[in-house]
Design a protein around this motif. Structure first.
Motif, PDB file in Angstrom:
ATOM      1  N   ASN A 403      12.418  98.467  59.772  1.00 15.30           N
ATOM      2  CA  ASN A 403      13.499  98.655  60.743  1.00 15.30           C
ATOM      3  C   ASN A 403      14.002  97.120  61.645  1.00 15.30           C
ATOM      4  OD1 ASN A 403      14.753 101.196  59.964  1.00 15.30           O
ATOM      5  ND2 ASN A 403      12.028 101.165  60.801  1.00 15.30           N
ATOM      6  N   ALA A 404      14.841  96.485  61.709  1.00 17.63           N
ATOM      7  CA  ALA A 404      15.462  95.666  63.349  1.00 17.63           C
ATOM      8  C   ALA A 404      16.567  96.059  64.069  1.00 17.63           C
ATOM      9  CB  ALA A 404      15.947  94.649  62.230  1.00 17.63           C
ATOM     10  N   PHE A 405      15.896  96.224  65.249  1.00 14.11           N
ATOM     11  CA  PHE A 405      16.879  96.728  66.623  1.00 14.11           C
ATOM     12  C   PHE A 405      17.869  96.203  66.645  1.00 14.11           C
ATOM     13  CE2 PHE A 405      12.711  99.187  67.019  1.00 14.11           C
ATOM     14  CZ  PHE A 405      12.763 100.686  66.948  1.00 14.11           C
ATOM     15  N   ASN A 636      26.067  94.321  72.007  1.00 12.53           N
ATOM     16  CA  ASN A 636      26.369  95.502  73.314  1.00 12.53           C
ATOM     17  C   ASN A 636      26.907  97.011  72.252  1.00 12.53           C
ATOM     18  OD1 ASN A 636      25.703  93.465  75.479  1.00 12.53           O
ATOM     19  ND2 ASN A 636      28.487  92.812  74.842  1.00 12.53           N
ATOM     20  N   ASN A 637      27.049  96.759  71.570  1.00 16.08           N
ATOM     21  CA  ASN A 637      27.325  98.172  70.968  1.00 16.08           C
ATOM     22  C   ASN A 637      26.131  98.823  70.131  1.00 16.08           C
ATOM     23  OD1 ASN A 637      29.806  96.182  70.628  1.00 16.08           O
ATOM     24  ND2 ASN A 637      31.002  98.454  71.857  1.00 16.08           N
ATOM     25  N   TRP A 638      25.063  98.180  69.635  1.00 14.61           N
ATOM     26  CA  TRP A 638      24.146  98.505  69.430  1.00 14.61           C
ATOM     27  C   TRP A 638      22.693  99.435  70.543  1.00 14.61           C
ATOM     28  CZ3 TRP A 638      24.625  93.987  65.630  1.00 14.61           C
ATOM     29  CH2 TRP A 638      25.658  94.250  64.880  1.00 14.61           C
ATOM     30  N   GLN A 639      22.551  99.560  71.181  1.00  6.67           N
ATOM     31  CA  GLN A 639      21.702 100.614  71.620  1.00  6.67           C
ATOM     32  C   GLN A 639      20.886 100.945  71.351  1.00  6.67           C
ATOM     33  OE1 GLN A 639      20.957  98.688  75.001  1.00  6.67           O
ATOM     34  NE2 GLN A 639      22.864  97.471  74.927  1.00  6.67           N
ATOM     35  N   ASN A 640      19.614 100.943  70.706  1.00  7.91           N
ATOM     36  CA  ASN A 640      18.681 101.310  70.305  1.00  7.91           C
ATOM     37  C   ASN A 640      18.573 101.712  68.834  1.00  7.91           C
ATOM     38  OD1 ASN A 640      17.158 101.950  72.814  1.00  7.91           O
ATOM     39  ND2 ASN A 640      18.851 103.086  73.139  1.00  7.91           N
ATOM     40  N   GLN A 641      19.944 101.548  68.258  1.00 10.13           N
ATOM     41  CA  GLN A 641      20.434 100.885  66.860  1.00 10.13           C
ATOM     42  C   GLN A 641      19.692 100.267  65.768  1.00 10.13           C
ATOM     43  OE1 GLN A 641      22.754 103.402  65.766  1.00 10.13           O
ATOM     44  NE2 GLN A 641      22.241 102.125  63.765  1.00 10.13           N
ATOM     45  N   ARG A 642      19.367 100.953  64.636  1.00 16.04           N
ATOM     46  CA  ARG A 642      18.017 100.924  63.405  1.00 16.04           C
ATOM     47  C   ARG A 642      19.360  99.841  62.965  1.00 16.04           C
ATOM     48  NH1 ARG A 642      13.468 104.383  62.799  1.00 16.04           N
ATOM     49  NH2 ARG A 642      15.510 105.801  62.733  1.00 16.04           N
ATOM     50  N   PHE A 643      18.501  98.501  62.206  1.00 19.22           N
ATOM     51  CA  PHE A 643      19.390  97.840  60.470  1.00 19.22           C
ATOM     52  C   PHE A 643      18.037  97.739  59.959  1.00 19.22           C
ATOM     53  CE2 PHE A 643      22.079  97.659  64.687  1.00 19.22           C
ATOM     54  CZ  PHE A 643      23.681  97.633  63.479  1.00 19.22           C
ATOM     55  N   PRO A 644      18.763  97.694  58.407  1.00 18.56           N
ATOM     56  CA  PRO A 644      17.970  98.116  57.525  1.00 18.56           C
ATOM     57  C   PRO A 644      16.678  96.474  57.109  1.00 18.56           C
ATOM     58  CG  PRO A 644      19.629  98.103  56.628  1.00 18.56           C
ATOM     59  CD  PRO A 644      19.841  98.700  58.299  1.00 18.56           C
ATOM     60  N   GLY A 649      16.894  91.609  51.001  1.00 12.91           N
ATOM     61  CA  GLY A 649      18.717  91.513  51.134  1.00 12.91           C
ATOM     62  C   GLY A 649      18.960  90.934  52.406  1.00 12.91           C
ATOM     63  N   ASN A 650      18.114  90.524  52.854  1.00 10.04           N
ATOM     64  CA  ASN A 650      18.200  89.538  54.451  1.00 10.04           C
ATOM     65  C   ASN A 650      17.863  88.603  54.602  1.00 10.04           C
ATOM     66  OD1 ASN A 650      17.672  92.761  55.218  1.00 10.04           O
ATOM     67  ND2 ASN A 650      18.920  91.764  57.278  1.00 10.04           N
ATOM     68  N   VAL A 651      16.842  87.959  53.552  1.00 13.21           N
ATOM     69  CA  VAL A 651      16.366  86.214  53.369  1.00 13.21           C
ATOM     70  C   VAL A 651      17.234  86.016  52.690  1.00 13.21           C
ATOM     71  CG1 VAL A 651      14.846  84.804  53.710  1.00 13.21           C
ATOM     72  CG2 VAL A 651      15.244  86.697  55.769  1.00 13.21           C
ATOM     73  N   GLN A 652      15.755  86.327  50.913  1.00  8.61           N
ATOM     74  CA  GLN A 652      16.327  85.911  49.524  1.00  8.61           C
ATOM     75  C   GLN A 652      17.601  85.173  49.520  1.00  8.61           C
ATOM     76  OE1 GLN A 652      13.417  86.898  46.784  1.00  8.61           O
ATOM     77  NE2 GLN A 652      14.840  86.863  45.446  1.00  8.61           N
ATOM     78  N   TRP A 674      19.922  84.151  62.143  1.00 10.81           N
ATOM     79  CA  TRP A 674      20.445  84.201  63.318  1.00 10.81           C
ATOM     80  C   TRP A 674      22.214  85.348  62.741  1.00 10.81           C
ATOM     81  CZ3 TRP A 674      24.341  83.936  66.140  1.00 10.81           C
ATOM     82  CH2 TRP A 674      24.787  82.668  66.517  1.00 10.81           C
ATOM     83  N   VAL A 675      22.187  83.872  62.488  1.00  8.85           N
ATOM     84  CA  VAL A 675      23.898  84.206  61.938  1.00  8.85           C
ATOM     85  C   VAL A 675      23.862  85.150  60.562  1.00  8.85           C
ATOM     86  CG1 VAL A 675      26.100  83.528  60.685  1.00  8.85           C
ATOM     87  CG2 VAL A 675      24.371  82.126  62.570  1.00  8.85           C
ATOM     88  N   ILE A 676      23.432  85.288  59.523  1.00 13.51           N
ATOM     89  CA  ILE A 676      22.998  85.599  58.390  1.00 13.51           C
ATOM     90  C   ILE A 676      23.133  87.806  58.583  1.00 13.51           C
ATOM     91  CG2 ILE A 676      21.734  86.643  55.939  1.00 13.51           C
ATOM     92  CD1 ILE A 676      21.208  83.545  55.909  1.00 13.51           C
ATOM     93  N   GLN A 677      22.248  88.135  59.616  1.00 12.64           N
ATOM     94  CA  GLN A 677      21.675  88.474  60.153  1.00 12.64           C
ATOM     95  C   GLN A 677      22.729  89.609  60.914  1.00 12.64           C
ATOM     96  OE1 GLN A 677      18.986  89.639  58.583  1.00 12.64           O
ATOM     97  NE2 GLN A 677      18.698  87.956  58.239  1.00 12.64           N
TER      98      GLN A 677
END
Length: 817
Positions: A403-405, A636-644, A649-652, A674-677
């Motif tokens: 989880n990444a906030f 701004n719209n992702w308060q307390n939202q968690r992302f997988p 999936g996010n780096v390699q 950070w752009v990819i995320q």
């Protein structure tokens, strides 16, 4: 003998025992060779500048340890002699080992950052450059060209274009042109500016002179450690020391996803140095990495007071040279990755990476202790937290993810996009509705309530009275991802249906052969060479003579650098993998890489491809700020939202996609982690599945059992269909994403796909809608009755805010927004 094979039966006709061979820990990587044009080798002058950027914050990092015992302190004569080997990573490693058992708590990073003194530490232009003898003209980036471009690396036409823009003569030799540009910079620029931002004036976003660059150093404005490390990377991108230092800086600020991205790149560079099997697979990278580290040491090889060589400079002259310094860098990298993955709760990735280096190299007990102790301390923590992922609310493809906030700001995000501004809303209406060629009528517009701020929720409202059953909105997906399903070969009836990549119309089986002939004959109007690839991409012919073909449409809108490349590895990174039974030619499924949360990778590729194409007109365009993504929700719209988050999936996989498209992931920080995320988060919150079966009520699949190969061969294909990827056709519809949700029966409209153009999305009214009334649709199938909180947020991108009779247990099928 008890273990002898049965008589008259070959032992080798039997497959290995089920799960006797473990699947690879991560998805396959592409066989890259000469796709990337690496930056020129580092000059001595640039090496000194890069080391200056790095040494100031690194020295302060060492001083912040105070009198505390150092982890890398020598305990015997052998370690005394080995001390110079730690020179490039000593301060990071010592800092890491202060609290190496458990990861940093995200909630208290700011307090620790203040305690270390790093938050208050900053360096101005004079602090960095005064008295160092640097050629300021050569080291300052030219603001009119691509990020990271130094004068020494600019080509003739670039130099002439830049001089012309400055109203300077642009005739002469290359040396004269460079000197003229340097002289002009010395006269007019006492500043260091890097990482130019996108020009978004057409969206009403004005970035003044100070906001045009992510980093600017002047006498009045100083920069902190993170910016210093970034500047070092921009000058010397192939030095794993700089990537490691920035990774640890990100870790200290609880930006764990960015820490993993930086440490992963440092690891790639180290592997090029230590693994002879990959040394020559990307020609030039090995020599650049070696030379970057060598020049780093040589940039300050003598003690200025005594004139003697520093110990690391003496070590550099020994037989192993740079190889002496790599082990400490690798161990520090490994600890940063392990701690960051643990902080993100990526438990499977964490266990794999935690053991990786122990299996690859021999380490002394001191270096092995952190891994062993951390494993014991983390076991009860992992058991407790990992249990939450056993709930049935998660789709299978996210079960492995951490989880990444989403509401945490990334350092280089401009954070200046006000979605409630009149100019922004008007531009959104212009792009999504007025310029929408598929929408001949204009019955709605983008709207925001008066008095809201930058975290406003945009909506669609009617611009005229709408009757029940009227078509309100039509959209063709600008971003698409079509995953080729792998089916076990058991006859033609189970072969995947060939569809047009542009419109998803089904194509007859004979079309592939005819299509290949057209390619060979050079008839590229209706054909594309991608049909001959291992994973064919096909386009349907024009319905009438003179009409635009789907291939022409694709080449004009999204099929650019990706065309003609072999993307089988990318599809394999998100679908089941097969093996052949011993003694036969029959295949069976062994495992699926869908578990690595890689299902957004094809859409990510298209976004990268589109961005690179549009940079021919706008060289500073950032991928997360192309028009299709800019209009979507942000932090701004992702308060307390968690992302997988997963390592694959996010780096390699994103980095491998970029390199196959020719992007230098070490040099080009416009595609930084950070752009990819940000892109992946926007996709997670807004993608829509096309698959017709997902419009029907079904049970959420959160586990996939791979039966033994011999058992699979006896099962009908429909029984094995559960192993197919959860989604195999995903789309981003930017306009559709602005229609807000309402739980039935409060929705006044609904949506579906055009039967004539299968992936064209339609929105139509269910009842009369008055002018200025908000148009709300239901994202769920009417029969869905088990939607959990987690899956609700996955579909809506946020908690439900429709204000209707929300049922706490409902399950989504209609969209994965």
């Amino acid at each position: 003998m008890a273990d002898s094979p049965p008589k008259n039966k070959s032992w080798y006709n039997h497959p290995p025992a089920h799960r006797a061979i473990a699947p690879p820990p991560f998805p396959p990587r592409p066989d890259l060779y000469d796709e990337v044009e690496w930056a020129p080798h580092l000059s001595k002058h640039d090496a000194k500048i890069a080391r200056r950027f790095w040494s100031l914050p690194d020295s302060f990092l060492g001083e912040s340890l105070g009198e505390q015992p150092r982890f890398l302190r020598p305990t015997n004569d052998e370690e005394v002699h080995a001390q110079p080997m730690h020179a490039l990573a000593r301060n990071v490693y010592d800092h890491l080992m202060r609290e190496h058992l458990v990861p940093l708590e995200p909630g208290n990073w700011e307090e620790r950052w203040v305690d270390s003194g790093l938050n208050a530490q900053a360096w101005s232009f004079d602090d960095i450059f005064a008295g160092q003898g640097f050629d300021l003209g050569d080291m300052t980036e030219d603001p009119d060209r691509v990020a990271g471009q130094l004068i020494s690396g600019m080509k003739v036409q670039q130099l002439r274009d830049t001089l012309e823009k400055r109203n300077l003569p642009n005739a002469g030799t290359v040396a004269q042109l460079r000197q003229r540009l340097r002289d002009d910079k010395r006269r007019n620029h006492r500043k260091y500016r890097v990482l130019p931002r996108s020009d978004l004036t057409h969206w009403g976003i004005e970035r003044d002179d100070t906001g045009k660059y992510a980093i600017e150093i002047t006498d009045e404005s100083a920069i902190g450690p993170l910016d210093m490390y970034t500047c070092a990377i921009l000058v010397s991108p192939y030095n794993p020391t700089y990537w490691l230092s920035r990774a640890y800086c990100h870790y200290q600020q609880a930006l764990f996803d960015l820490a993993v991205g930086d440490a992963y790149r440092a690891q790639l560079l180290c592997e090029v140095l230590v693994n002879p099997l990959i040394r020559n697979r990307q020609p030039g990278l090995y020599t650049r990495t070696w030379q970057a580290l060598e020049q780093h040491i040589r940039a300050q090889e003598r003690d200025p007071t005594t004139g003697n060589l520093y110990p690391e400079a003496e070590l550099l002259r020994q037989p192993n040279g740079i190889n002496y310094f790599v082990p400490t860098i690798r161990k520090a990298i490994q600890n940063v990755i392990s701690l960051s993955l643990a902080a993100l709760q990526c438990w499977e990735d964490y266990y794999i990476k935690e053991k990786e280096l122990l299996h690859q190299t021999i380490m002394i007990d001191r270096d092995m202790v952190p891994f062993k102790d951390r494993s014991e301390v983390m076991k009860p923590i992992v058991r407790k937290l990992a249990g939450a992922k056993l709930t049935p609310e998660y789709f299978f493809y996210e079960r492995r993810a951490g989880n990444a906030f989403g509401d945490r700001r990334y350092p280089y995000d401009a954070d200046d996009k006000d979605r409630s501004a009149d100019g922004f809303v008007d531009k959104a209406t212009e792009v999504l509705i007025n310029q929408n060629g598929s929408l001949p009528w204009k019955k709605c517009k983008v709207h925001v309530d008066n008095g809201t701020n930058s975290d406003a929720q945009l909506s669609m409202v009617a611009t005229e009275d709408i009757k029940a059953g009227e078509i309100i909105f039509v959209e063709i997906p600008p971003i698409r991802g079509h995953l080729n399903l792998r089916k076990l070969p058991r006859g033609e009836d189970v072969q995947p249906l060939l569809r047009c990549d542009n419109c998803q119309r089904p194509l007859p089986a004979r079309h592939q052969e005819n299509y290949s002939n057209e390619v060979q004959q050079g008839n590229l109007r209706e054909a594309c060479g991608c049909i001959s690839k291992q994973l064919p991409i096909a386009f349907c012919p024009a319905p009438n003579q003179g009409d635009e073909t789907c291939a022409e449409n694709a080449r004009a809108r999204y099929h650019f650098r990706a065309c003609g490349k072999d993307w089988e590895w990318l599809h394999n990174s998100m679908r089941p993998i097969t093996s052949i039974l011993r003694g036969s030619d029959q295949q069976y499924y062994t495992h699926t890489n869908e578990a690595h949360t890689t299902l957004l990778s094809l859409l990510l590729r298209e976004i990268f491809d589109i961005t690179l194409q549009r940079r021919e007109r706008d060289p500073h365009l950032m991928a997360h700020e192309i028009d299709e993504l800019l209009v979507l929700e942000g932090p701004n719209n992702w308060q307390n939202q968690r992302f997988p988050f997963t390592l694959a999936g996010n780096v390699q996989v994103p980095f491998d996609i970029l390199m196959q498209l020719g992007v230098d992931i070490f040099r080009d920080l416009t595609f930084d982690t950070w752009v990819i995320q940000l892109i992946l988060r926007k996709l997670t919150a807004h993608i829509v599945p096309w698959d017709p079966d997902l419009r029907k009520p079904t049970t959420i699949i959160n586990d996939k059992q791979f039966l033994p190969g011999m058992v699979q061969m006896k099962l009908p294909e429909r029984k094995l269909a559960i192993l197919d990827p959860t989604f195999h056709a995903l789309y981003l519809y930017p306009g559709f994403s602005l229609f807000n949700h309402a739980c039935p029966p409060n929705n006044n409209a609904t949506w579906g796909y055009d039967p004539e153009v299968p992936n064209r999305l339609l929105v139509w009214s269910l009842r009369p809608i008055e002018k200025d009334e908000e148009i709300r649709i239901s994202y769920f199938h009417p029969d869905d009755d088990e939607v959990s909180t987690i899956t609700l947020e996955r579909v809506l991108g946020r908690p439900c805010d429709c204000g209707g009779p929300h049922i706490n247990q409902r399950r989504p099928k209609a969209a994965a927004r």
